[in-house]
Design a protein around this motif. Structure first.
Motif, PDB file in Angstrom:
ATOM      1  N   PRO A  85      23.865   5.971  -2.946  1.00 19.99           N
ATOM      2  CA  PRO A  85      22.439   5.680  -2.732  1.00 19.99           C
ATOM      3  C   PRO A  85      22.296   4.420  -1.896  1.00 19.99           C
ATOM      4  N   ARG A 136      21.718   0.723  -0.662  1.00 18.50           N
ATOM      5  CA  ARG A 136      21.942  -0.539  -1.361  1.00 18.50           C
ATOM      6  C   ARG A 136      20.633  -1.230  -1.714  1.00 18.50           C
ATOM      7  N   PHE A 146      17.950   0.085  -2.812  1.00 16.56           N
ATOM      8  CA  PHE A 146      17.138   0.863  -3.745  1.00 16.56           C
ATOM      9  C   PHE A 146      16.707  -0.026  -4.917  1.00 16.56           C
ATOM     10  N   ARG A 156      11.513   2.462  -9.196  1.00 20.30           N
ATOM     11  CA  ARG A 156      11.617   3.879  -9.491  1.00 20.30           C
ATOM     12  C   ARG A 156      12.156   4.159 -10.894  1.00 20.30           C
ATOM     13  N   LEU A 207      13.173   7.814 -12.285  1.00 16.44           N
ATOM     14  CA  LEU A 207      14.528   8.099 -12.761  1.00 16.44           C
ATOM     15  C   LEU A 207      14.491   8.678 -14.171  1.00 16.44           C
ATOM     16  N   ALA A 261      17.001   9.542  -1.850  1.00 14.60           N
ATOM     17  CA  ALA A 261      17.529   8.286  -2.387  1.00 14.60           C
ATOM     18  C   ALA A 261      17.402   8.254  -3.904  1.00 14.60           C
ATOM     19  N   LEU A 262      16.285   8.749  -4.424  1.00 15.66           N
ATOM     20  CA  LEU A 262      16.073   8.789  -5.873  1.00 15.66           C
ATOM     21  C   LEU A 262      17.086   9.712  -6.543  1.00 15.66           C
ATOM     22  N   LYS A 269      20.499   8.080  -6.503  1.00 18.20           N
ATOM     23  CA  LYS A 269      20.553   6.990  -7.485  1.00 18.20           C
ATOM     24  C   LYS A 269      20.779   7.551  -8.877  1.00 18.20           C
ATOM     25  N   TRP A 270      20.069   8.619  -9.214  1.00 11.94           N
ATOM     26  CA  TRP A 270      20.234   9.225 -10.535  1.00 11.94           C
ATOM     27  C   TRP A 270      21.652   9.761 -10.701  1.00 11.94           C
ATOM     28  N   ARG A 323      24.371   8.774  -9.251  1.00 15.42           N
ATOM     29  CA  ARG A 323      25.346   7.699  -9.338  1.00 15.42           C
ATOM     30  C   ARG A 323      25.311   7.013 -10.713  1.00 15.42           C
ATOM     31  N   GLU A 324      24.115   6.808 -11.261  1.00 15.08           N
ATOM     32  CA  GLU A 324      23.984   6.012 -12.485  1.00 15.08           C
ATOM     33  C   GLU A 324      23.892   6.836 -13.763  1.00 15.08           C
ATOM     34  N   SER A 382      22.696   0.946   5.020  1.00 19.90           N
ATOM     35  CA  SER A 382      21.536   1.496   4.306  1.00 19.90           C
ATOM     36  C   SER A 382      20.211   0.940   4.820  1.00 19.90           C
TER      37      SER A 382
END
Length: 241
Positions: A28, A30, A32, A35, A39, A60-61, A64-65, A67-68, A217
């Protein structure tokens, strides 16, 4: 449906356990931030469709989800760029066109992939690819009535984004910094020839600089050799002189 159907349909099967690099979710951005509510709205099982205007940050959202909060092996398919047959061939599966969707569903189910279908154009395109179980994220500019629909609106800067962008901008070499400032005045997506004309530089040099901005990014690559800014990043670039 398992490998047996793929063999029956094609006579050839060469599977790999790893996800081919082209279809692994990228990192995602950097920069970010925020949100958190969006998420939380993505479901860890079933289908979640992230819908919103172009450039609002749906992909991107989703990244991010993944990845985390995602788990297991993850498969990312940009439906605006890649046909399903190409995905299957990357796994070593030679499949007749009529069987591609069924074999794809089998592949995702059998290997328990968390699936991201990016840039979906219609509900029919998505439903043809959905496995019977597992976690699927979909991004689309259209409101697709498939699974759980989550609206993604424009991101408001809560004060954390500006310092991150300032730091990334301060690390740029002069050519990239100049291109960042100049291209921010170009609305929508743009290609290398447009950027080269704006900068007054050879296309080969500009292409390398654009790739550097993507890597940091500060710019998003969109399709084949096209680029665009997130609205907040564009606003930041326009403040630089």
């Amino acid at each position: 449906m398992g490998d047996a159907l793929a063999v029956a349909a094609t006579g050839v099967i060469r599977g790999r356990d790893d996800v081919p690099p082209l279809f692994r979710p990228p990192a995602p951005p950097r920069h970010f931030v925020g949100r958190d509510a969006e998420l939380d709205g993505i479901r860890a099982a079933g289908v979640t469709v992230l819908t919103g205007a172009a450039g609002v940050g749906k992909t991107a959202l989703a990244l991010k989800w993944l990845r985390e909060r995602g788990s297991g092996a993850q498969l990312c398919v940009d439906l605006a760029v890649h046909r399903i047959g190409r995905v299957l061939r990357a796994f070593g599966l030679n499949v007749e066109p009529a069987d591609e969707c069924a074999v794809f569903r089998s592949l995702v189910t059998r290997r328990q992939f968390t699936l991201l279908l990016d840039n979906a154009a219609s509900a029919a395109q998505v439903t043809a690819l959905l496995p019977p179980s597992g976690t699927v994220l979909v991004t689309s500019r259209q409101r697709l009535e498939v699974g759980h629909v989550a609206e993604v609106g424009p991101l408001a800067d809560d004060g954390r984004l500006g310092p991150l962008l300032d730091r990334s901008y301060g690390e740029l070499p002069e050519r990239q910094a100049r291109l960042y400032r100049l291209c921010a005045w170009q609305p929508g997506a743009f290609g290398v020839p447009v950027a080269a004309e704006i900068a007054g530089e050879p296309a080969c040099d500009v292409e390398d600089a654009l790739d550097d901005l993507v890597e940091k990014s500060l710019l998003t690559e969109y399709g084949d050799y096209a680029f665009r800014f997130h609205d907040l990043v564009r606003a930041h670039a326009r403040t630089k002189r």
